[in-house]
Design a protein around this motif. Structure first.
Motif, PDB file in Angstrom:
ATOM      1  N   SER A 247       0.813  -1.219   0.000  1.00  0.00           N
ATOM      2  CA  SER A 247       0.000   0.000   0.000  1.00  0.00           C
ATOM      3  C   SER A 247       0.843   1.265   0.000  1.00  0.00           C
ATOM      4  O   SER A 247       0.496   2.250  -0.643  1.00  0.00           O
ATOM      5  CB  SER A 247      -0.929   0.005   1.211  1.00  0.00           C
ATOM      6  N   SER A 248       1.966   1.256   0.704  1.00  0.00           N
ATOM      7  CA  SER A 248       2.771   2.475   0.837  1.00  0.00           C
ATOM      8  C   SER A 248       3.987   2.491  -0.076  1.00  0.00           C
ATOM      9  O   SER A 248       4.535   3.561  -0.365  1.00  0.00           O
ATOM     10  CB  SER A 248       3.256   2.626   2.285  1.00  0.00           C
ATOM     11  N   GLY A 249       4.413   1.320  -0.494  1.00  0.00           N
ATOM     12  CA  GLY A 249       5.639   1.244  -1.278  1.00  0.00           C
ATOM     13  C   GLY A 249       6.894   1.251  -0.420  1.00  0.00           C
ATOM     14  O   GLY A 249       8.011   1.199  -0.942  1.00  0.00           O
ATOM     15  N   ASP A 250       6.729   1.329   0.885  1.00  0.00           N
ATOM     16  CA  ASP A 250       7.892   1.283   1.775  1.00  0.00           C
ATOM     17  C   ASP A 250       8.553  -0.086   1.714  1.00  0.00           C
ATOM     18  O   ASP A 250       7.935  -1.078   1.332  1.00  0.00           O
ATOM     19  CB  ASP A 250       7.467   1.583   3.212  1.00  0.00           C
ATOM     20  N   THR A 251       9.798  -0.109   2.129  1.00  0.00           N
ATOM     21  CA  THR A 251      10.560  -1.352   2.099  1.00  0.00           C
ATOM     22  C   THR A 251      11.192  -1.645   3.456  1.00  0.00           C
ATOM     23  O   THR A 251      11.384  -0.741   4.282  1.00  0.00           O
ATOM     24  CB  THR A 251      11.670  -1.300   1.040  1.00  0.00           C
ATOM     25  N   TYR A 252      11.481  -2.900   3.644  1.00  0.00           N
ATOM     26  CA  TYR A 252      12.177  -3.362   4.844  1.00  0.00           C
ATOM     27  C   TYR A 252      13.361  -4.207   4.381  1.00  0.00           C
ATOM     28  O   TYR A 252      13.255  -4.961   3.397  1.00  0.00           O
ATOM     29  CB  TYR A 252      11.255  -4.210   5.705  1.00  0.00           C
ATOM     30  N   TYR A 253      14.478  -4.085   5.085  1.00  0.00           N
ATOM     31  CA  TYR A 253      15.642  -4.930   4.824  1.00  0.00           C
ATOM     32  C   TYR A 253      16.190  -5.460   6.141  1.00  0.00           C
ATOM     33  O   TYR A 253      16.254  -4.725   7.132  1.00  0.00           O
ATOM     34  CB  TYR A 253      16.735  -4.146   4.107  1.00  0.00           C
ATOM     35  N   GLY A 254      16.563  -6.706   6.117  1.00  0.00           N
ATOM     36  CA  GLY A 254      17.238  -7.266   7.272  1.00  0.00           C
ATOM     37  C   GLY A 254      18.584  -6.578   7.476  1.00  0.00           C
ATOM     38  O   GLY A 254      19.202  -6.113   6.511  1.00  0.00           O
ATOM     39  N   ASP A 255      19.031  -6.530   8.704  1.00  0.00           N
ATOM     40  CA  ASP A 255      20.268  -5.820   9.019  1.00  0.00           C
ATOM     41  C   ASP A 255      21.458  -6.344   8.219  1.00  0.00           C
ATOM     42  O   ASP A 255      22.330  -5.582   7.818  1.00  0.00           O
ATOM     43  CB  ASP A 255      20.561  -5.932  10.516  1.00  0.00           C
ATOM     44  N   SER A 256      21.494  -7.635   7.984  1.00  0.00           N
ATOM     45  CA  SER A 256      22.657  -8.226   7.321  1.00  0.00           C
ATOM     46  C   SER A 256      22.723  -7.912   5.831  1.00  0.00           C
ATOM     47  O   SER A 256      23.767  -8.126   5.215  1.00  0.00           O
ATOM     48  CB  SER A 256      22.653  -9.738   7.525  1.00  0.00           C
ATOM     49  N   VAL A 257      21.650  -7.395   5.249  1.00  0.00           N
ATOM     50  CA  VAL A 257      21.647  -7.132   3.809  1.00  0.00           C
ATOM     51  C   VAL A 257      21.445  -5.658   3.469  1.00  0.00           C
ATOM     52  O   VAL A 257      21.489  -5.288   2.293  1.00  0.00           O
ATOM     53  CB  VAL A 257      20.572  -7.973   3.083  1.00  0.00           C
ATOM     54  N   LYS A 258      21.243  -4.827   4.461  1.00  0.00           N
ATOM     55  CA  LYS A 258      21.025  -3.399   4.205  1.00  0.00           C
ATOM     56  C   LYS A 258      22.193  -2.807   3.434  1.00  0.00           C
ATOM     57  O   LYS A 258      23.356  -3.062   3.757  1.00  0.00           O
ATOM     58  CB  LYS A 258      20.859  -2.649   5.530  1.00  0.00           C
ATOM     59  N   GLY A 259      21.843  -2.046   2.404  1.00  0.00           N
ATOM     60  CA  GLY A 259      22.866  -1.405   1.602  1.00  0.00           C
ATOM     61  C   GLY A 259      23.409  -2.274   0.485  1.00  0.00           C
ATOM     62  O   GLY A 259      24.152  -1.793  -0.376  1.00  0.00           O
ATOM     63  N   ARG A 260      23.048  -3.565   0.502  1.00  0.00           N
ATOM     64  CA  ARG A 260      23.549  -4.484  -0.522  1.00  0.00           C
ATOM     65  C   ARG A 260      22.426  -5.057  -1.381  1.00  0.00           C
ATOM     66  O   ARG A 260      22.632  -5.330  -2.562  1.00  0.00           O
ATOM     67  CB  ARG A 260      24.300  -5.635   0.140  1.00  0.00           C
ATOM     68  N   PHE A 261      21.275  -5.277  -0.797  1.00  0.00           N
ATOM     69  CA  PHE A 261      20.145  -5.877  -1.505  1.00  0.00           C
ATOM     70  C   PHE A 261      19.072  -4.818  -1.751  1.00  0.00           C
ATOM     71  O   PHE A 261      18.875  -3.908  -0.942  1.00  0.00           O
ATOM     72  CB  PHE A 261      19.522  -7.007  -0.691  1.00  0.00           C
ATOM     73  N   THR A 262      18.340  -4.983  -2.859  1.00  0.00           N
ATOM     74  CA  THR A 262      17.240  -4.084  -3.194  1.00  0.00           C
ATOM     75  C   THR A 262      16.044  -4.892  -3.681  1.00  0.00           C
ATOM     76  O   THR A 262      16.183  -5.704  -4.602  1.00  0.00           O
ATOM     77  CB  THR A 262      17.649  -3.084  -4.279  1.00  0.00           C
ATOM     78  N   ILE A 263      14.891  -4.648  -3.080  1.00  0.00           N
ATOM     79  CA  ILE A 263      13.655  -5.303  -3.503  1.00  0.00           C
ATOM     80  C   ILE A 263      12.878  -4.340  -4.394  1.00  0.00           C
ATOM     81  O   ILE A 263      12.847  -3.134  -4.148  1.00  0.00           O
ATOM     82  CB  ILE A 263      12.809  -5.728  -2.285  1.00  0.00           C
ATOM     83  N   SER A 264      12.282  -4.892  -5.446  1.00  0.00           N
ATOM     84  CA  SER A 264      11.473  -4.068  -6.344  1.00  0.00           C
ATOM     85  C   SER A 264      10.448  -4.949  -7.025  1.00  0.00           C
ATOM     86  O   SER A 264      10.524  -6.174  -6.947  1.00  0.00           O
ATOM     87  CB  SER A 264      12.359  -3.371  -7.383  1.00  0.00           C
ATOM     88  N   GLN A 265       9.502  -4.311  -7.691  1.00  0.00           N
ATOM     89  CA  GLN A 265       8.507  -5.087  -8.416  1.00  0.00           C
ATOM     90  C   GLN A 265       8.177  -4.409  -9.728  1.00  0.00           C
ATOM     91  O   GLN A 265       8.315  -3.198  -9.881  1.00  0.00           O
ATOM     92  CB  GLN A 265       7.237  -5.269  -7.587  1.00  0.00           C
ATOM     93  N   ASP A 266       7.756  -5.211 -10.680  1.00  0.00           N
ATOM     94  CA  ASP A 266       7.270  -4.731 -11.963  1.00  0.00           C
ATOM     95  C   ASP A 266       5.850  -5.273 -12.097  1.00  0.00           C
ATOM     96  O   ASP A 266       5.662  -6.450 -12.399  1.00  0.00           O
ATOM     97  CB  ASP A 266       8.170  -5.237 -13.089  1.00  0.00           C
ATOM     98  N   ASN A 267       4.874  -4.413 -11.830  1.00  0.00           N
ATOM     99  CA  ASN A 267       3.485  -4.876 -11.843  1.00  0.00           C
ATOM    100  C   ASN A 267       3.054  -5.360 -13.220  1.00  0.00           C
ATOM    101  O   ASN A 267       2.281  -6.324 -13.340  1.00  0.00           O
ATOM    102  CB  ASN A 267       2.557  -3.759 -11.376  1.00  0.00           C
ATOM    103  N   ALA A 268       3.557  -4.715 -14.263  1.00  0.00           N
ATOM    104  CA  ALA A 268       3.175  -5.110 -15.617  1.00  0.00           C
ATOM    105  C   ALA A 268       3.619  -6.540 -15.919  1.00  0.00           C
ATOM    106  O   ALA A 268       2.985  -7.244 -16.700  1.00  0.00           O
ATOM    107  CB  ALA A 268       3.777  -4.147 -16.628  1.00  0.00           C
ATOM    108  N   LYS A 269       4.714  -6.942 -15.292  1.00  0.00           N
ATOM    109  CA  LYS A 269       5.239  -8.291 -15.511  1.00  0.00           C
ATOM    110  C   LYS A 269       4.878  -9.241 -14.374  1.00  0.00           C
ATOM    111  O   LYS A 269       5.302 -10.399 -14.378  1.00  0.00           O
ATOM    112  CB  LYS A 269       6.763  -8.238 -15.674  1.00  0.00           C
TER     113      LYS A 269
END
Length: 123
Positions: A53-75
């Motif tokens: 609903s908000s588009g906010d993201t959460y990352y575990g401490d061990s992956v912050k700054g290295r991993f990125t979550i995203s989505q492509d709704n069209a796909k």
């Protein structure tokens, strides 16, 4: 409804991988979309989550700054870009979709799961 992960594999430390999760079928009232990982004998842990609903993201401490979550709704696809991989990132990675209003950081917040994709990182 099916969630199918792809993109796992073997990489050297410092390398990158991009995981994909194709969501087929209709899931209404999505609250959370997330990535988890699990090593045999250990609990499944949240790596990253997307609050729909908000588009906010959460990352575990061990992956912050290295991993990125995203989505492509069209796909109908959820992604996890993983950079600067470390040997401790080795695990089976799962994507998931949840409809329960919750934190999105617990496995119990999710209703639908993929079958997992293996990531191996060598030192």
């Amino acid at each position: 409804v099916q969630l199918v992960e792809s993109g796992g594999g073997s990489v050297q430390a410092g390398g990158s991988l991009r995981l994909s999760c194709l969501v087929s079928g209709y899931i209404n009232n999505r609250r959370c979309m997330g990535w988890f990982r699990q090593v045999q004998g250990k609990e499944r842990e949240a790596v990253a989550a997307l609050y729909v609903s908000s588009g906010d993201t959460y990352y575990g401490d061990s992956v912050k700054g290295r991993f990125t979550i995203s989505q492509d709704n069209a796909k109908s696809t959820l992604y996890l870009q993983m950079n600067s991989l470390k040997p401790e990132d080795r695990a089976t990675y799962y994507c998931a979709v949840g409809r329960i209003p919750a934190t999105c950081t617990s496995r119990w917040d999710y209703d639908y799961w993929g079958q997992g994709t293996q990531v191996t990182v060598s030192s």
